[in-house]
Design a protein around this motif. Structure first.
Motif, mmCIF file in Angstrom:
data_model
loop_
_atom_site.group_PDB
_atom_site.id
_atom_site.type_symbol
_atom_site.label_atom_id
_atom_site.label_comp_id
_atom_site.label_asym_id
_atom_site.label_seq_id
_atom_site.Cartn_x
_atom_site.Cartn_y
_atom_site.Cartn_z
ATOM 1 N N THR A 91 0.766 -1.151 0.421
ATOM 2 C CA THR A 91 -0.033 0.076 0.326
ATOM 3 C C THR A 91 1.072 1.124 0.234
ATOM 4 O O THR A 91 0.145 2.832 -0.463
ATOM 5 N N GLY A 92 1.481 0.865 1.006
ATOM 6 C CA GLY A 92 2.957 2.394 0.637
ATOM 7 C C GLY A 92 3.561 2.422 0.018
ATOM 8 O O GLY A 92 3.923 3.825 -0.789
ATOM 9 N N GLN A 126 1.891 1.331 -3.084
ATOM 10 C CA GLN A 126 0.845 2.575 -4.699
ATOM 11 C C GLN A 126 0.984 3.973 -4.300
ATOM 12 O O GLN A 126 0.545 4.507 -5.675
ATOM 13 N N LEU A 127 1.123 4.351 -3.212
ATOM 14 C CA LEU A 127 0.813 6.138 -3.298
ATOM 15 C C LEU A 127 2.072 6.870 -4.132
ATOM 16 O O LEU A 127 1.807 7.464 -4.431
ATOM 17 N N THR A 133 -2.410 5.239 -9.359
ATOM 18 C CA THR A 133 -2.340 6.146 -8.061
ATOM 19 C C THR A 133 -2.993 7.428 -8.181
ATOM 20 O O THR A 133 -4.560 8.063 -7.631
ATOM 21 N N TYR A 140 -9.916 5.658 -1.072
ATOM 22 C CA TYR A 140 -8.675 6.134 -0.259
ATOM 23 C C TYR A 140 -8.877 5.329 1.112
ATOM 24 O O TYR A 140 -7.672 4.399 1.315
ATOM 25 N N HIS A 198 -7.922 1.408 1.049
ATOM 26 C CA HIS A 198 -6.286 0.907 0.333
ATOM 27 C C HIS A 198 -5.272 2.449 1.647
ATOM 28 O O HIS A 198 -5.033 1.146 2.556
ATOM 29 N N ALA A 199 -5.282 3.269 1.212
ATOM 30 C CA ALA A 199 -3.699 4.255 2.190
ATOM 31 C C ALA A 199 -4.288 4.766 3.378
ATOM 32 O O ALA A 199 -4.191 4.214 3.827
ATOM 33 N N ILE A 218 -3.072 4.595 6.597
ATOM 34 C CA ILE A 218 -2.582 5.979 7.330
ATOM 35 C C ILE A 218 -3.020 6.270 8.909
ATOM 36 O O ILE A 218 -2.186 6.579 9.873
#
Length: 251
Positions: free
Chosen positions: A129-130, A132-133, A138, A154, A157-158, A162
């Motif tokens: 996921t990190g 993906q940012l 994205t 949002y 996923h991320a 967070i």
């Protein structure tokens, strides 16, 4: 699709997945989280337009996916969660493409859910996921999605990770703030400098009342919010008694 070659047929169809494990409480908690994620959450993401591709239970139109670039990616670092990127690439092609979630099949999977296995699995998911940012997919999803879909995407996923990071950081920050308040308490030696007054509450008492007012009901709300998806899913599948029993044992 009602006939062969239908251009409006679904190209990615997802099915619910049920993870089972009997390796202690950690395995039970992880399996329960997977049950909620693979059933009721996927159903909600599909309705909100934020569902991507999440691995094995999904059926994909192989020829169609090959024509849009396939599902393989260039690097195993940025594209660590390659299944998510397949769903994002599919959605970014536009033309009203939507990933559907069906209840035709309910797949069960037994998995090693010991502490090390759970830690490794969630480390992989959070690392993916990190990464993906940092990807262009994205960034482009944030440009093309409407506000409800973008917010759902949002948090699905991320945003979830967070949020977990902020919760983890908030605990030492809370302890640090508590220590600052305790150190600023009135002492007999520094009464003149600290402007202490008679009858003033001690710093420890004030901080205890503040934490009691903030966290007495927020902790209960936090537990309910985290267990509500699994509770609702078990209520739908089995019964209210099974859902309540699972909720009590989880607490």
């Amino acid at each position: 699709s009602r006939y062969r070659g239908d251009p409006n047929s679904k190209k990615i169809v997802g099915f619910p997945e049920h993870i089972t494990s009997d390796i202690g409480s950690i395995g039970d908690f992880a399996a329960s989280a997977e049950v909620a994620f693979g059933t009721i959450l996927q159903r909600s993401y599909s309705v909100l337009g934020a569902r991507m591709h999440y691995g094995h239970p999904d059926i994909m139109n192989k020829v169609y996916m090959m024509q849009q670039g396939g599902v393989s990616k260039a690097t195993k670092t940025v594209n660590l969660s390659e299944d998510i990127f397949a769903g994002m690439d599919f959605t970014l092609r536009g033309d009203g493409r939507q990933i559907k979630h069906c209840e035709y099949f309910h797949l069960a999977k037994g998995r090693d859910m010991g502490f090390n296995a759970v830690l490794g699995f969630f480390s992989k998911i959070s690392s993916g996921t990190g990464e993906q940012l940092l990807s262009r997919q994205t960034f482009r999803m944030g440009q093309v999605l409407h506000l409800p879909e973008a917010l759902s995407f949002y948090y699905a996923h991320a945003g979830y990770y967070i949020n977990q990071f902020l919760v983890s950081v908030s605990m030492p920050l809370l302890v640090f703030a508590w220590l600052l308040v305790l150190l600023s308490d009135c002492e007999g030696t520094f009464d003149v400098f600290q402007n202490c007054q008679n009858g003033q509450l001690r710093a420890a008492e004030w901080m205890a009342e503040f934490l009691n007012a903030c966290f007495s009901w927020l902790v209960l709300l936090f537990l309910l919010a985290n267990t509500m998806p699994l509770f609702c899913e078990l209520w739908l599948q089995d019964s209210l008694y099974a859902a309540a029993k699972k909720f009590v044992t989880s607490i």
